[in-house]
Write a protein that holds these residues in place. Structure first.
Motif, mmCIF file in Angstrom:
data_model
loop_
_atom_site.group_PDB
_atom_site.id
_atom_site.type_symbol
_atom_site.label_atom_id
_atom_site.label_comp_id
_atom_site.label_asym_id
_atom_site.label_seq_id
_atom_site.Cartn_x
_atom_site.Cartn_y
_atom_site.Cartn_z
ATOM 1 N N UNK A 145 0.851 -1.192 0.000
ATOM 2 C CA UNK A 145 0.000 0.000 0.000
ATOM 3 C C UNK A 145 0.887 1.243 0.000
ATOM 4 N N UNK A 146 0.553 2.196 -0.862
ATOM 5 C CA UNK A 146 1.357 3.401 -1.008
ATOM 6 C C UNK A 146 0.892 4.495 -0.052
ATOM 7 N N UNK A 147 1.832 5.241 0.523
ATOM 8 C CA UNK A 147 1.453 6.397 1.353
ATOM 9 C C UNK A 147 0.719 7.437 0.528
ATOM 10 N N UNK A 148 -0.121 8.230 1.188
ATOM 11 C CA UNK A 148 -0.902 9.247 0.491
ATOM 12 C C UNK A 148 -0.017 10.257 -0.228
ATOM 13 N N UNK A 149 1.186 10.476 0.303
ATOM 14 C CA UNK A 149 2.070 11.497 -0.264
ATOM 15 C C UNK A 149 2.799 11.041 -1.525
ATOM 16 N N UNK A 150 2.646 9.774 -1.887
ATOM 17 C CA UNK A 150 3.377 9.226 -3.031
ATOM 18 C C UNK A 150 2.440 8.991 -4.209
ATOM 19 N N UNK A 301 11.545 -0.105 1.831
ATOM 20 C CA UNK A 301 12.382 1.052 2.134
ATOM 21 C C UNK A 301 12.329 2.064 0.998
ATOM 22 N N UNK A 302 12.301 1.577 -0.217
ATOM 23 C CA UNK A 302 12.207 2.468 -1.374
ATOM 24 C C UNK A 302 10.924 3.277 -1.333
ATOM 25 N N UNK A 303 9.813 2.620 -1.073
ATOM 26 C CA UNK A 303 8.523 3.321 -1.029
ATOM 27 C C UNK A 303 8.547 4.414 0.037
ATOM 28 N N UNK A 304 9.110 4.111 1.206
ATOM 29 C CA UNK A 304 9.207 5.119 2.268
ATOM 30 C C UNK A 304 10.082 6.291 1.839
ATOM 31 N N UNK A 305 11.207 5.984 1.173
ATOM 32 C CA UNK A 305 12.122 7.046 0.741
ATOM 33 C C UNK A 305 11.531 7.889 -0.375
ATOM 34 N N UNK A 306 10.768 7.265 -1.271
ATOM 35 C CA UNK A 306 10.081 8.030 -2.306
ATOM 36 C C UNK A 306 9.020 8.934 -1.685
#
Length: 348
Positions: A145-150, A301-306
């Motif tokens: 699941x992607x964060x709202x900010x991405x 980790x990539x998703x969080x960093x993006x």
């Protein structure tokens, strides 16, 4: 949402034979989710199946849906409740690790499992269809699941960025070090971006073409060199070299450009069979030659960093095409002199 029985998809039938045609949407099992695909990134393996009918030793023997770099929204949630809810925006981890009961591998490194399958791969028969389709039924465990900010467009590079992240991880601590990146295509460019985030002091990118070198500079390369300047590459004397060229000459340049006692990380997949390399240099310099294959959980980790903006990747996204223009998209993606990551959009 009612999911159609068939969905338009990008299917490779043989070398040079790429078609957009309807394929059945697999009925979901209890732990499956139906995803409405929005973006798909064209990978080098997709191009190889189209141009050569094979990717390395994975030979195409039947028509196969391509694509493993995909993001989208959940159309039908898993019946057993294991996956995200309807409407959730998701990225996909395309691997299904599995052992074969015979071959040994480290259990904490499932990317090395001998029975692993990957979306859009002809490594096994029957082949594993990919997700370049308007609707794809996928195991819920693959979804992130992607964060709202991405945004979905940026998230479309999560999978290849995870490959780059894993490769940089295989390099060890790069803070304050000089790193040589040979091959500045999409993976090499993302390696540059990950290296910048990781704190490398100097990042020297090498490629045959001006366009990927320009992209590499935008993403954080402090210096770029043409692949033809063998002497300049050898003079870099990097602490670490990361080869993402996928060619014997590129790997040879990485060896020559690495300082004594350094490490060479091999991310680019070379052709099958023996390859000519300057092994005497690797021996006398006591270089560490380290393989890097796909990734494990680095995609998280990539998703969080993006999402938090610490990993900047948007410059690698150079082209976007509608599904109906897939053949043109593949043609552009195959031309490294004018493209980096080419996206297909499936919801148009």
């Amino acid at each position: 949402m009612r999911v159609p029985a068939r969905s338009p998809a990008v299917v490779v039938h043989a070398a040079g034979d790429l078609r957009i045609e309807p394929v059945p949407v697999r009925p979901p099992g209890p732990a499956d989710t139906v995803v409405q695909i929005v973006y798909g990134g064209i990978c080098g393996s997709d191009l190889h199946y189209w141009t050569h009918g094979a990717a390395g030793e994975s030979i195409l023997r039947e028509p196969m849906v391509l694509g493993h770099e995909v993001v989208g929204t959940v159309a039908v949630a898993a019946a057993d409740g294991t996956g995200p809810s309807v409407g959730a925006r998701v990225a996909v981890h395309p691997a299904s690790p599995a052992g074969d009961g015979v071959t040994r591998y480290p259990p904490d490194r499932p990317n090395l499992s001998p029975g692993c399958t990957y979306l859009g791969s002809a490594a096994r028969f029957p082949h594993t269809d990919g997700a370049f389709a308007r609707h794809a039924t996928l195991p819920s465990r693959m979804l992130r699941v992607l964060p709202d900010s991405l945004g979905l467009r940026t998230a479309a590079v999560a999978e290849p960025a995870a490959v780059a992240w894993h490769g940089v991880g295989r390099a060890g601590d790069v803070i304050g070090r000089t790193v040589l990146v040979v091959g500045a295509g999409p993976i090499g460019a993302l390696v540059v971006a990950v290296l910048k985030r990781a704190g490398a002091a100097e990042i020297v990118a090498v490629d045959l073409h001006d366009h990927p070198l320009a992209v590499a500079r935008t993403l954080g390369a402090t210096r770029t060199l043409p692949a033809t300047d063998i002497d300049a590459i050898a003079a870099v004397q990097a602490d670490v070299a990361i080869d993402s060229s996928g060619s014997p000459r590129g790997l040879a340049s990485a060896v020559r450009g690495t300082a004594r006692g350094g490490r060479v990380v091999m991310v680019g997949l070379l052709p099958s069979g023996d390859q000519p390399l300057p092994m005497s240099l690797a021996i006398t310099r006591e270089l560490e030659l380290v393989g890097s294959f796909r990734f494990n959980d680095e995609i998280d980790q990539v998703i969080s960093a993006l999402a938090d903006g610490s990993l900047v990747v948007d410059p690698v996204l150079t082209h976007e095409y509608r599904l109906i223009d897939a053949l043109e998209a593949f043609t552009v993606a195959a031309d490294a002199s004018r493209s980096s990551k080419v996206l297909l959009r499936f919801d148009d």
